[in-house]
Design a protein around this motif. Structure first.
Motif, PDB file in Angstrom:
ATOM      1  N   PRO A 181      -3.067   7.309   6.748  1.00  0.00           N
ATOM      2  CA  PRO A 181      -3.638   8.574   6.275  1.00  0.00           C
ATOM      3  C   PRO A 181      -4.873   8.857   7.098  1.00  0.00           C
ATOM      4  O   PRO A 181      -5.603   8.247   7.691  1.00  0.00           O
ATOM      5  CB  PRO A 181      -4.200   8.452   4.938  1.00  0.00           C
TER       6      PRO A 181
ATOM      7  N   GLU B 199       4.654   8.391  -3.240  1.00  0.00           N
ATOM      8  CA  GLU B 199       4.646   8.065  -4.634  1.00  0.00           C
ATOM      9  C   GLU B 199       5.826   8.258  -5.187  1.00  0.00           C
ATOM     10  O   GLU B 199       6.296   7.591  -6.169  1.00  0.00           O
ATOM     11  CB  GLU B 199       3.605   8.847  -5.087  1.00  0.00           C
TER      12      GLU B 199
ATOM     13  N   TYR C 178      13.249  15.046  -3.294  1.00  0.00           N
ATOM     14  CA  TYR C 178      12.453  14.678  -2.172  1.00  0.00           C
ATOM     15  C   TYR C 178      13.490  14.194  -1.138  1.00  0.00           C
ATOM     16  O   TYR C 178      14.731  13.896  -1.573  1.00  0.00           O
ATOM     17  CB  TYR C 178      11.526  13.749  -2.342  1.00  0.00           C
TER      18      TYR C 178
ATOM     19  N   ARG D 220       0.912  -1.092  -0.053  1.00  0.00           N
ATOM     20  CA  ARG D 220       0.030  -0.022  -0.039  1.00  0.00           C
ATOM     21  C   ARG D 220       1.041   1.149   0.104  1.00  0.00           C
ATOM     22  O   ARG D 220       1.934   1.434   0.790  1.00  0.00           O
ATOM     23  CB  ARG D 220      -1.003   0.055   1.150  1.00  0.00           C
ATOM     24  N   ARG D 221       0.530   2.161  -0.949  1.00  0.00           N
ATOM     25  CA  ARG D 221       1.476   3.300  -1.069  1.00  0.00           C
ATOM     26  C   ARG D 221       0.706   4.506  -0.948  1.00  0.00           C
ATOM     27  O   ARG D 221      -0.010   4.849  -1.827  1.00  0.00           O
ATOM     28  CB  ARG D 221       2.048   3.161  -2.466  1.00  0.00           C
ATOM     29  N   PRO D 222       0.859   5.323   0.285  1.00  0.00           N
ATOM     30  CA  PRO D 222       0.266   6.449   0.498  1.00  0.00           C
ATOM     31  C   PRO D 222       0.911   7.531  -0.428  1.00  0.00           C
ATOM     32  O   PRO D 222       1.804   7.187  -1.171  1.00  0.00           O
ATOM     33  CB  PRO D 222       0.802   6.847   2.078  1.00  0.00           C
ATOM     34  N   SER D 223       0.112   8.631  -0.654  1.00  0.00           N
ATOM     35  CA  SER D 223       0.551   9.466  -1.546  1.00  0.00           C
ATOM     36  C   SER D 223       1.968  10.181  -1.413  1.00  0.00           C
ATOM     37  O   SER D 223       2.560  10.652  -2.515  1.00  0.00           O
ATOM     38  CB  SER D 223      -0.671  10.533  -1.792  1.00  0.00           C
ATOM     39  N   GLU D 224       2.274  10.317  -0.133  1.00  0.00           N
ATOM     40  CA  GLU D 224       3.566  10.851   0.165  1.00  0.00           C
ATOM     41  C   GLU D 224       4.783  10.019  -0.412  1.00  0.00           C
ATOM     42  O   GLU D 224       5.824  10.666  -0.485  1.00  0.00           O
ATOM     43  CB  GLU D 224       3.580  10.832   1.683  1.00  0.00           C
TER      44      GLU D 224
END
Length: 216
Positions: free
Chosen positions: A215, A153, A167, A147-151
């Protein structure tokens, strides 16, 4: 100007070392706002690193000045020529005015990666060691996640080295005395600071071992 002596301690790629130099003001004007610096050149004299670390120096006519000068090794390891020079910032290098710039033949050794620490992840051991040995004090890679949180990406696998990565390095491998100085989605991160060389390489795949922050 006149160079009277210059000695260099062993050099490792990307790491700081020290040179001891003795210079003399052989002119008729007081040296004001001059700095000792250096250039790393290849075997044909082409610049690899032109703007070395600056060290203040001042001297009256006929006066000698001794300085311990910090020098950062070039990347990657190999054989280089180190040229010392003085610079009047934003105006000129003294070698450009015809002053002698002494050169040393230097064998730059791989950086010592034995104390590197990988924070918050597993994997990429061989690639990380190779990157540290190449000269990088901080190494980051892509993250393998279900599962990849938007942070996270920007850290998706795919691509290669990115010298302009915008980043922080998440789950970084760091050489002492560097420590994580940031956090992204609950994972330790290192945001580049100072002049230590760093590398992001998406081909290094890391498996985070910490629980991601949920999140909101």
């Amino acid at each position: 100007m006149r160079w009277l002596a210059h000695e260099l301690e062993p050099v490792r790629a990307g790491a700081l070392t020290r040179a001891h130099v003795v210079v003399e003001n052989a002119g008729t004007a007081v040296w004001r706002e001059l700095k000792i610096s250096y250039h790393w050149l290849d075997d044909r004299g082409n610049p690899i690193v032109w703007d070395g670390i600056r060290t203040d120096v001042s001297a009256s006519p006929g006066e000698r000045a001794e300085r311990d000068v910090p020098v950062r090794g070039p990347i990657p390891p190999g054989r280089y020529r180190l040229a010392f020079d003085l610079v009047d910032e934003h105006r000129f290098w003294l070698a450009e005015l015809g002053n002698h710039a002494p050169e040393l033949e230097v064998e730059v050794a791989p950086r010592d990666a034995s104390e590197a620490r990988l924070f918050g992840a597993d994997g990429g051991d061989e690639q990380i060691r190779a990157a540290h040995a190449e000269g990088y004090a901080a190494v980051g890679g892509s993250l393998e996640l279900r599962r990849r949180p938007s942070e996270l990406e920007p850290y998706a696998p795919g691509g290669g080295r990115n010298p302009a990565f915008a980043y922080p390095l998440v789950c970084p491998s760091l050489l002492p005395p560097l420590e994580p100085n940031d956090e992204v989605a609950g994972l330790p991160a290192w945001r580049p600071e100072g002049d230590e060389p760093w590398l992001y390489d998406a081909r290094i795949r890391l498996r985070p071992r910490l629980r991601l922050r949920k999140p909101p």
